[in-house]
Design an enzyme around this catalytic site. Structure first.
Site, PDB file in Angstrom:
ATOM      1  N   SER A  23       0.817  -1.214   0.000  1.00  0.00           N
ATOM      2  CA  SER A  23       0.000   0.000   0.000  1.00  0.00           C
ATOM      3  C   SER A  23       0.852   1.266   0.000  1.00  0.00           C
ATOM      4  CB  SER A  23      -0.927   0.006   1.213  1.00  0.00           C
ATOM      5  OG  SER A  23      -0.163   0.021   2.403  1.00  0.00           O
ATOM      6  N   LEU A  83       3.574   4.023   1.421  1.00  0.00           N
ATOM      7  CA  LEU A  83       3.725   4.611   2.763  1.00  0.00           C
ATOM      8  C   LEU A  83       2.491   5.432   3.102  1.00  0.00           C
ATOM      9  CD1 LEU A  83       7.413   5.757   3.264  1.00  0.00           C
ATOM     10  CD2 LEU A  83       6.094   4.170   4.642  1.00  0.00           C
ATOM     11  N   HIS A  84       1.384   4.754   3.281  1.00  0.00           N
ATOM     12  CA  HIS A  84       0.136   5.414   3.642  1.00  0.00           C
ATOM     13  C   HIS A  84      -0.381   4.828   4.949  1.00  0.00           C
ATOM     14  CE1 HIS A  84       0.003   7.483  -0.160  1.00  0.00           C
ATOM     15  NE2 HIS A  84       0.331   6.346  -0.747  1.00  0.00           N
ATOM     16  N   ALA A  85      -1.047   5.643   5.729  1.00  0.00           N
ATOM     17  CA  ALA A  85      -1.715   5.234   6.969  1.00  0.00           C
ATOM     18  C   ALA A  85      -0.850   4.363   7.871  1.00  0.00           C
ATOM     19  CB  ALA A  85      -3.046   4.584   6.661  1.00  0.00           C
ATOM     20  N   PRO A 114       1.380   1.761   7.460  1.00  0.00           N
ATOM     21  CA  PRO A 114       2.814   1.617   7.217  1.00  0.00           C
ATOM     22  C   PRO A 114       3.592   2.911   7.493  1.00  0.00           C
ATOM     23  CG  PRO A 114       1.581   0.692   5.399  1.00  0.00           C
ATOM     24  CD  PRO A 114       0.596   1.398   6.284  1.00  0.00           C
TER      25      PRO A 114
END
Length: 88
Positions: free
Chosen positions: A12, A14-16, A18
């Site tokens: 995914s 580097l979102h939310a 992670p």
């Protein structure tokens, strides 16, 4: 100061979650740590900074560390970006 170019392999990007994990990992180290994408450099210990880079899977970034534990920080952060595995 040490730096390494990395291709983000996280499914995914580097979102939310992670990104939060990346910031928590960065904060384990005393060194100053930056993440660079293109012309933009952000503090790797700042969730807003990391999110502002909008790193998706396949993004090319550079991890830069400067301080007493720079080698350890650089290794741990690049491993995380490439494999989503946490050290130790």
């Amino acid at each position: 100061m040490v730096e390494r170019a990395v291709t983000v392999a996280l499914q995914s990007g580097l979102h939310a979650r992670p990104a939060a994990t990346f910031v928590q990992l960065s904060n384990r180290y005393q060194s100053e740590i930056s993440l660079v994408k293109g012309e933009k450099t952000v503090n790797a210990k700042s969730i807003l900074g990391i999110l502002s880079l909008a790193c998706t899977k396949g993004s090319q970034v550079k991890v830069v560390a400067d301080g007493v534990d720079e080698q350890e920080a650089l290794h741990a952060l690049t491993v995380f970006l490439e494999t989503e595995e946490l050290p130790g």
